[in-house]
Design an enzyme around this catalytic site. Sequence first.
Site, PDB file in Angstrom:
ATOM      1  N   ASP A  68       0.858  -1.186   0.000  1.00 41.42           N
ATOM      2  CA  ASP A  68       0.000   0.000   0.000  1.00 41.42           C
ATOM      3  C   ASP A  68       0.896   1.239   0.000  1.00 41.42           C
ATOM      4  O   ASP A  68       1.708   1.426   0.923  1.00 41.42           O
ATOM      5  CB  ASP A  68      -0.884  -0.029   1.263  1.00 41.42           C
ATOM      6  CG  ASP A  68      -1.884   1.120   1.293  1.00 41.42           C
ATOM      7  OD1 ASP A  68      -1.695   2.115   0.562  1.00 41.42           O
ATOM      8  OD2 ASP A  68      -2.856   1.016   2.061  1.00 41.42           O
ATOM      9  N   TYR A 157      -5.970  15.832  -7.752  1.00 46.67           N
ATOM     10  CA  TYR A 157      -5.298  14.985  -8.752  1.00 46.67           C
ATOM     11  C   TYR A 157      -4.276  15.816  -9.543  1.00 46.67           C
ATOM     12  O   TYR A 157      -3.112  15.417  -9.694  1.00 46.67           O
ATOM     13  CB  TYR A 157      -6.343  14.375  -9.688  1.00 46.67           C
ATOM     14  CG  TYR A 157      -5.776  13.412 -10.697  1.00 46.67           C
ATOM     15  CD1 TYR A 157      -5.526  12.086 -10.352  1.00 46.67           C
ATOM     16  CD2 TYR A 157      -5.487  13.822 -11.992  1.00 46.67           C
ATOM     17  CE1 TYR A 157      -4.991  11.201 -11.285  1.00 46.67           C
ATOM     18  CE2 TYR A 157      -4.956  12.948 -12.924  1.00 46.67           C
ATOM     19  CZ  TYR A 157      -4.712  11.634 -12.572  1.00 46.67           C
ATOM     20  OH  TYR A 157      -4.184  10.762 -13.489  1.00 46.67           O
ATOM     21  N   LYS A 161      -0.166  15.419  -9.427  1.00 48.46           N
ATOM     22  CA  LYS A 161       0.626  15.094 -10.622  1.00 48.46           C
ATOM     23  C   LYS A 161       1.666  16.184 -10.912  1.00 48.46           C
ATOM     24  O   LYS A 161       2.769  15.885 -11.382  1.00 48.46           O
ATOM     25  CB  LYS A 161      -0.292  14.875 -11.825  1.00 48.46           C
ATOM     26  CG  LYS A 161      -1.185  13.639 -11.699  1.00 48.46           C
ATOM     27  CD  LYS A 161      -0.391  12.363 -11.501  1.00 48.46           C
ATOM     28  CE  LYS A 161      -1.260  11.126 -11.566  1.00 48.46           C
ATOM     29  NZ  LYS A 161      -0.493   9.880 -11.348  1.00 48.46           N
TER      30      LYS A 161
END
Length: 254
Positions: A68, A157, A161
């Site tokens: 994980d 997100y 990134k």
Amino acid sequence: MPDYPPVTVKGKTAVVIGGTSGIGEAIALSFAEDGADVVATSRTPAAVEATAERIESYGARTIEQPCDLTDRESIEVLCNAVLSEFGRVDVLVNSGAAAARTPFLELEEDDWGHVIDVLLTGVFRSCQIFAREMTDGSIVNLSSMSADLARARLMPYCAAKSGVNALTRCAARELAPDVRVNAIAPGFVMTPLTEEEYGEGTELRAGIDERALAGRVADREEIVGSALYLASDAASYTTGEVLFVDGGFTRNAL
Ligand SMILES: NC(=O)c1ccc[n+]([C@@H]2O[C@H](COP(=O)([O-])OP(=O)(O)OC[C@H]3O[C@@H](n4cnc5c(N)ncnc54)[C@H](OP(=O)(O)O)[C@@H]3O)[C@@H](O)[C@H]2O)c1
């Protein structure tokens, strides 16, 4: 053998985190088919087992070790398991995924935190843990063209990134010349992560088909070549790079 470094991972030992689905799985299977020993991992033991069977069907060696990205200890356990089985690690691919599709003003701290934890801090953890064991290696991080875009309802997100691109450049600098660190920035790729959002017939799909110079979304197999290249000795002079594989989506302008 050609007198230039070939685009192959044959004989290398590769770890693909997020390698049991979508883009990561396609990369893991291609590496196995090309002659690498491959450990494909994620949180779900059944998915790890199923992918390991597919890797072995190519005659490649593997181990089944779930991990994980939000749990540093589980990545350390993975790294130690790989070293004890194969004696070394040459290639690390980070392809874990997470997303929270929520408008900015409604975004909860927990949603923000989870996406950043998996996509950015998770990549920091795995790069650090594996790079300490690499002597002549290549790390390939799955970034996204969204790092440079203002995507609707995808602030964490996009931020994660952008962070992956910065992390990739900084790691490339600090780990040179022993370990090369690069990122791939895909555009819209059909995977279990994205089926609902831009599967056939969705509104978003029509917009993608119109704007992407390729006129369509990508199959996950179309990302494989960039990963094979960056992982291989053919990319021996390429580090700190973010390679866009977006069908020209970000190049299109009025
Ligand atoms: N698909 C696209 O259009 C697209 C475009 C640009 C960039 N990308 C990037 O490409 C990467 C792969 O995306 P994908 O579309 O292939 O997604 P996917 O099909 O959903 O696969 C994601 C993989 O990550 C694993 N994963 C999720 N959380 C994890 C965690 N905490 N620790 C370890 N593994 C974890 C999943 O397995 P478990 O659930 O078993 O953990 C699965 O194997 C992502 O970084 C994504 O942002 C995708």
